[in-house]
Write a protein that holds these residues in place. Structure first.
Motif, PDB file in Angstrom:
ATOM      1  N   THR A 385       0.825  -1.213   0.000  1.00 39.61           N
ATOM      2  CA  THR A 385       0.000   0.000   0.000  1.00 39.61           C
ATOM      3  C   THR A 385       0.856   1.260   0.000  1.00 39.61           C
ATOM      4  N   SER A 386       2.041   1.177   0.597  1.00 43.39           N
ATOM      5  CA  SER A 386       2.927   2.349   0.571  1.00 43.39           C
ATOM      6  C   SER A 386       3.437   2.611  -0.840  1.00 43.39           C
ATOM      7  N   TYR A 387       3.680   1.554  -1.623  1.00 44.12           N
ATOM      8  CA  TYR A 387       4.118   1.749  -3.006  1.00 44.12           C
ATOM      9  C   TYR A 387       3.011   2.354  -3.864  1.00 44.12           C
ATOM     10  N   ILE A 388       1.772   1.974  -3.591  1.00 43.10           N
ATOM     11  CA  ILE A 388       0.666   2.589  -4.319  1.00 43.10           C
ATOM     12  C   ILE A 388       0.629   4.092  -4.031  1.00 43.10           C
ATOM     13  N   GLN A 389       0.865   4.458  -2.771  1.00 44.17           N
ATOM     14  CA  GLN A 389       0.890   5.873  -2.420  1.00 44.17           C
ATOM     15  C   GLN A 389       2.078   6.587  -3.070  1.00 44.17           C
ATOM     16  N   LYS A 390       3.227   5.915  -3.103  1.00 41.39           N
ATOM     17  CA  LYS A 390       4.397   6.501  -3.758  1.00 41.39           C
ATOM     18  C   LYS A 390       4.117   6.766  -5.239  1.00 41.39           C
ATOM     19  N   GLY A 401      -8.396  -0.168  -8.740  1.00 40.37           N
ATOM     20  CA  GLY A 401      -7.828  -0.643  -7.481  1.00 40.37           C
ATOM     21  C   GLY A 401      -7.250   0.498  -6.672  1.00 40.37           C
ATOM     22  N   GLY A 402      -6.117   0.208  -6.022  1.00 39.76           N
ATOM     23  CA  GLY A 402      -5.429   1.232  -5.245  1.00 39.76           C
ATOM     24  C   GLY A 402      -5.757   1.238  -3.777  1.00 39.76           C
ATOM     25  N   SER A 403      -6.642   0.347  -3.334  1.00 38.41           N
ATOM     26  CA  SER A 403      -7.044   0.344  -1.931  1.00 38.41           C
ATOM     27  C   SER A 403      -6.752  -1.004  -1.288  1.00 38.41           C
ATOM     28  N   GLY A 404      -6.789  -1.022   0.033  1.00 34.46           N
ATOM     29  CA  GLY A 404      -6.573  -2.244   0.793  1.00 34.46           C
ATOM     30  C   GLY A 404      -7.484  -2.279   1.998  1.00 34.46           C
ATOM     31  N   ASP A 405      -7.681  -3.484   2.538  1.00 29.99           N
ATOM     32  CA  ASP A 405      -8.515  -3.673   3.728  1.00 29.99           C
ATOM     33  C   ASP A 405      -7.844  -4.727   4.602  1.00 29.99           C
ATOM     34  N   ASP A 406      -7.395  -4.306   5.788  1.00 28.38           N
ATOM     35  CA  ASP A 406      -6.707  -5.220   6.697  1.00 28.38           C
ATOM     36  C   ASP A 406      -7.523  -5.508   7.946  1.00 28.38           C
ATOM     37  N   SER A 407      -8.832  -5.278   7.899  1.00 30.66           N
ATOM     38  CA  SER A 407      -9.658  -5.438   9.086  1.00 30.66           C
ATOM     39  C   SER A 407      -9.753  -6.891   9.540  1.00 30.66           C
ATOM     40  N   LYS A 408      -9.843  -7.824   8.605  1.00 32.37           N
ATOM     41  CA  LYS A 408      -9.902  -9.251   8.946  1.00 32.37           C
ATOM     42  C   LYS A 408      -8.739 -10.016   8.330  1.00 32.37           C
ATOM     43  N   GLY A 409      -8.531  -9.784   7.041  1.00 26.94           N
ATOM     44  CA  GLY A 409      -7.394 -10.366   6.342  1.00 26.94           C
ATOM     45  C   GLY A 409      -6.617  -9.254   5.663  1.00 26.94           C
ATOM     46  N   TYR A 410      -5.469  -9.607   5.108  1.00 29.19           N
ATOM     47  CA  TYR A 410      -4.608  -8.600   4.475  1.00 29.19           C
ATOM     48  C   TYR A 410      -4.900  -8.553   2.970  1.00 29.19           C
ATOM     49  N   SER A 424       9.755   5.590 -13.079  1.00 28.98           N
ATOM     50  CA  SER A 424       9.072   5.896 -11.823  1.00 28.98           C
ATOM     51  C   SER A 424       9.226   4.722 -10.860  1.00 28.98           C
ATOM     52  N   VAL A 425       8.942   4.973  -9.597  1.00 28.95           N
ATOM     53  CA  VAL A 425       9.306   4.028  -8.539  1.00 28.95           C
ATOM     54  C   VAL A 425       8.692   2.647  -8.737  1.00 28.95           C
ATOM     55  N   THR A 426       7.434   2.573  -9.176  1.00 28.08           N
ATOM     56  CA  THR A 426       6.805   1.261  -9.321  1.00 28.08           C
ATOM     57  C   THR A 426       7.178   0.559 -10.627  1.00 28.08           C
ATOM     58  N   MET A 427       7.973   1.219 -11.464  1.00 28.18           N
ATOM     59  CA  MET A 427       8.556   0.558 -12.625  1.00 28.18           C
ATOM     60  C   MET A 427       9.946   0.017 -12.320  1.00 28.18           C
ATOM     61  N   VAL A 428      10.494   0.428 -11.185  1.00 26.44           N
ATOM     62  CA  VAL A 428      11.892   0.113 -10.869  1.00 26.44           C
ATOM     63  C   VAL A 428      12.017  -0.878  -9.717  1.00 26.44           C
ATOM     64  N   GLU A 429      11.274  -0.662  -8.657  1.00 28.12           N
ATOM     65  CA  GLU A 429      11.482  -1.418  -7.420  1.00 28.12           C
ATOM     66  C   GLU A 429      10.489  -2.578  -7.298  1.00 28.12           C
ATOM     67  N   GLU A 430      10.973  -3.677  -6.719  1.00 28.21           N
ATOM     68  CA  GLU A 430      10.118  -4.845  -6.514  1.00 28.21           C
ATOM     69  C   GLU A 430       9.077  -4.540  -5.448  1.00 28.21           C
ATOM     70  N   ILE A 431       7.835  -4.923  -5.712  1.00 30.70           N
ATOM     71  CA  ILE A 431       6.729  -4.672  -4.783  1.00 30.70           C
ATOM     72  C   ILE A 431       6.227  -5.962  -4.152  1.00 30.70           C
ATOM     73  N   PHE A 432       6.145  -7.013  -4.912  1.00 32.10           N
ATOM     74  CA  PHE A 432       5.692  -8.331  -4.461  1.00 32.10           C
ATOM     75  C   PHE A 432       4.243  -8.286  -3.990  1.00 32.10           C
ATOM     76  N   GLY A 433       3.398  -7.750  -4.849  1.00 24.68           N
ATOM     77  CA  GLY A 433       1.981  -7.659  -4.550  1.00 24.68           C
ATOM     78  C   GLY A 433       1.199  -7.425  -5.825  1.00 24.68           C
ATOM     79  N   PRO A 434      -0.133  -7.304  -5.713  1.00 22.78           N
ATOM     80  CA  PRO A 434      -0.995  -7.192  -6.909  1.00 22.78           C
ATOM     81  C   PRO A 434      -1.023  -5.784  -7.476  1.00 22.78           C
ATOM     82  N   VAL A 435       0.127  -5.299  -7.890  1.00 23.15           N
ATOM     83  CA  VAL A 435       0.265  -3.942  -8.407  1.00 23.15           C
ATOM     84  C   VAL A 435       1.000  -4.005  -9.749  1.00 23.15           C
ATOM     85  N   LEU A 436       0.365  -3.481 -10.784  1.00 22.09           N
ATOM     86  CA  LEU A 436       0.917  -3.504 -12.135  1.00 22.09           C
ATOM     87  C   LEU A 436       1.023  -2.077 -12.645  1.00 22.09           C
TER      88      LEU A 436
END
Length: 547
Positions: A385-390, A401-410, A424-436
């Motif tokens: 979620t921090s990478y989405i904000q970046k 997309g762009g949102s998350g919910d950690d109330s019960k699961g992550y 840009s940052v999300t084209m360069v750095e590994e995120i390891f999540g559902p972000v394209l």
């Protein structure tokens, strides 16, 4: 263990494990649902360390939370303390002599039996543990914990049979040359990840098949599934001490193991940062070791799809959805960046992609209709979620997309970002999540885009090229020679199959020793050449010495 070798045995024919689809109403789905329900009723489980075949309960407990329901945990496990780690190393070294001298056919039989156990008796139980503990849906668990694990074991045996048959092609008259492939002197340290149950089994089985002993530290987030794999190995006949199971605090366990004089090899899958740190620790201890340790690692990736103007749009869209969002993007090979010709982006690709991503259901793995499950834990959720904000801060446009919910699961919604900055940052750095992240290039800038693909990331794991023009495929492949260890034509950049696409990449992605091939086994043997002379030497002098 001395034993006569009275025949040259040939292992059975090997084929990839057939994958079960778990279609509605099928007996396989019924069996898996029952296994999940039974596990949910019995959890949390207690997992000990296992040293020399005996459970060790240190009393220092840690939990493996379930990422889809983080208030509850799948198991508690006993963390290995200093004494347990020391006993594991000593026990492995004590077991080594008998294990490496066991006839090859017997070692092979043990791991062929293990393959049948994980694909048969243990199949649904290991799948249930992988789904509940690691958040995989049924299909992702199947291709991992059943099919790939069985393939690693069966093909591993076949590759070693082929390796042992590689012998010197020439013998001078009166002599016989031979090569034997010795196990390494010492023990192998296996450090396995959360995201593939099969990798945990493979990291210890690969060195063991060629006669090594291993100390295994599983990921805290995959402890229970890995423990079940260990139990399957035990039932298959792996002798006590050959594989020692020691979950525990990563920093402390790794430091103690790597400082040991008999440390012979590291077999690692995990983050680039950790692998580099372990490499530095090995270098700092180099004067301690009996031999130069072998370091085998598969780490991160910033994997790409390069979509040429001649590509077929629908296929590229569907492959992109799967490549980016299967298992929530938590694969080393997962798609993270797309470079697409503007004419295609504006000519239907964008609309089709967003339409398909909008259909992806997000939720717990027990609901078979969910395509996307939770990310593995709190640190992953916060990082993603921090990478989405970046990306937003850098001017990226969140298309969906762009949102998350950690109330019960992550849970993180599948996210597609459009950027005008290819670095840009999300084209360069590994995120390891559902972000394209998508970058649309001008059709005529294909060569410039190839340079971008090659130079933007420190990684070199996987990539895919989509084009109907053969010239474009060949040109891109040549320009991107070092950008990916696994490259795909008109196919997503994930899904390497054992025996079909040996897996691994270079640069910051690892040592590229190609799991799922014969190549990996060379790293865990130390060859010895033997020359036997049959004709006595009558005189030491050379003909040139004569007068």
């Amino acid at each position: 263990m001395a034993a006569p070798q009275l025949a040259t045995f040939k292992v059975p024919d090997i084929a990839n494990e057939p994958m079960v689809t778990y279609a509605p109403g099928s007996p396989e789905r019924k069996a898996l649902v029952e296994a999940i329900r039974e596990m949910e009723q019995q959890l949390p489980f207690e997992v000990p360390c296992v040293v020399n075949g005996k459970p060790v309960k240190t009393g220092k407990l840690a939990k493996q939370p379930m990422p889809w329901d983080h208030a509850n945990h799948l198991c508690t496990y006993h963390e290995a303390d200093e004494a347990t780690v020391a006993a594991a190393i000593d026990g492995a070294l004590a077991a080594k002599a008998d294990w490496e001298t066991l006839p090859w056919s017997d070692r092979a039989a043990i791991f062929l039996k293990a393959a049948d156990l994980v694909s048969g008796k243990y199949r649904y139980k290991i799948l249930a543990a992988t789904m509940l503990g690691q958040g995989k849906n049924a299909w992702q668990a199947e291709i991992d914990a059943a099919a790939e694990l069985a393939d690693f074991l069966r093909f591993g045996v076949k590759y070693v049979e082929d390796l042992y048959s590689i012998q010197p092609p020439r013998n001078t008259p009166g002599s016989w040359n031979r090569t034997e492939y010795r196990a390494l002197e010492g023990f192998v340290f296996a450090v396995s990840p959360f995201n593939f149950t099969a990798i945990g089994g493979n990291l210890v089985a690969t060195p063991a098949i060629v006669g090594n002993v291993s100390v295994w530290k599983p990921s805290p987030a995959a402890t229970y599934a890995n423990y079940l794999v260990f139990k399957a190995f035990e039932e298959a006949g792996v002798p006590a001490g050959v594989i020692q199971f020691i979950p525990g605090p990563p920093v402390e366990v790794c430091a103690q193991v790597i400082a040991h004089p008999s440390f012979a090899a590291l077999h690692f899958t995990g983050s680039t940062f950790v692998f580099k740190q372990l490499w530095k620790n090995v270098a700092a201890n180099i004067d301690t070791y009996k031999s130069y340790p072998r370091l085998v690692g598969e780490t991160g990736g910033k994997n790409f799809h390069l979509i040429h103007k001649s590509a077929e749009v629908k296929n590229a869209v569907m492959q992109t959805v799967r490549g980016a969002f299967e298992y929530q993007g938590q694969k080393c090979s997962a798609l993270s960046r797309v470079y697409i010709a503007s004419s295609l982006w504006n000519g239907g690709f964008k609309e089709q992609l967003l339409t398909e991503v909008a259909k992806l259901k997000v939720g717990p793995p027990q609901d078979f209709t969910n395509f996307i499950g939770p990310v593995i834990g709190r640190p992953a959720f916060d990082k993603i979620t921090s990478y989405i904000q970046k990306a937003k801060d850098a001017g990226g446009e969140i298309l969906i997309g762009g949102s998350g919910d950690d109330s019960k699961g992550y849970y993180v919604q599948p996210t597609v970002i459009l950027t005008k900055d290819p670095r840009s940052v999300t084209m360069v750095e590994e995120i390891f999540g559902p972000v394209l992240t998508i970058y649309a290039y001008e059709d005529d800038d294909f060569d410039k885009t190839l340079e971008l693909v090659d130079s933007t990331s420190q990684y070199g794991l996987t990539g895919a090229i989509f084009a109907s023009e053969r010239k474009a495929l060949v040109h891109a492949t040549n320009k991107l020679r070092n950008a990916a260890g696994n490259v795909y034509y008109n196919e997503k950049c994930t899904g390497a199959v054992v025996g079909q696409q040996p897996f691994g990449g270079a640069r910051a992605s690892g040592t590229n020793d190609k799991a799922g091939s014969m190549a990996i086994f060379y790293r865990f043997v130390s060859a010895r050449s033997i020359k036997e002379n049959f004709v006595s030497l009558e005189d030491y002098s050379y003909p040139s010495n004569l007068q």
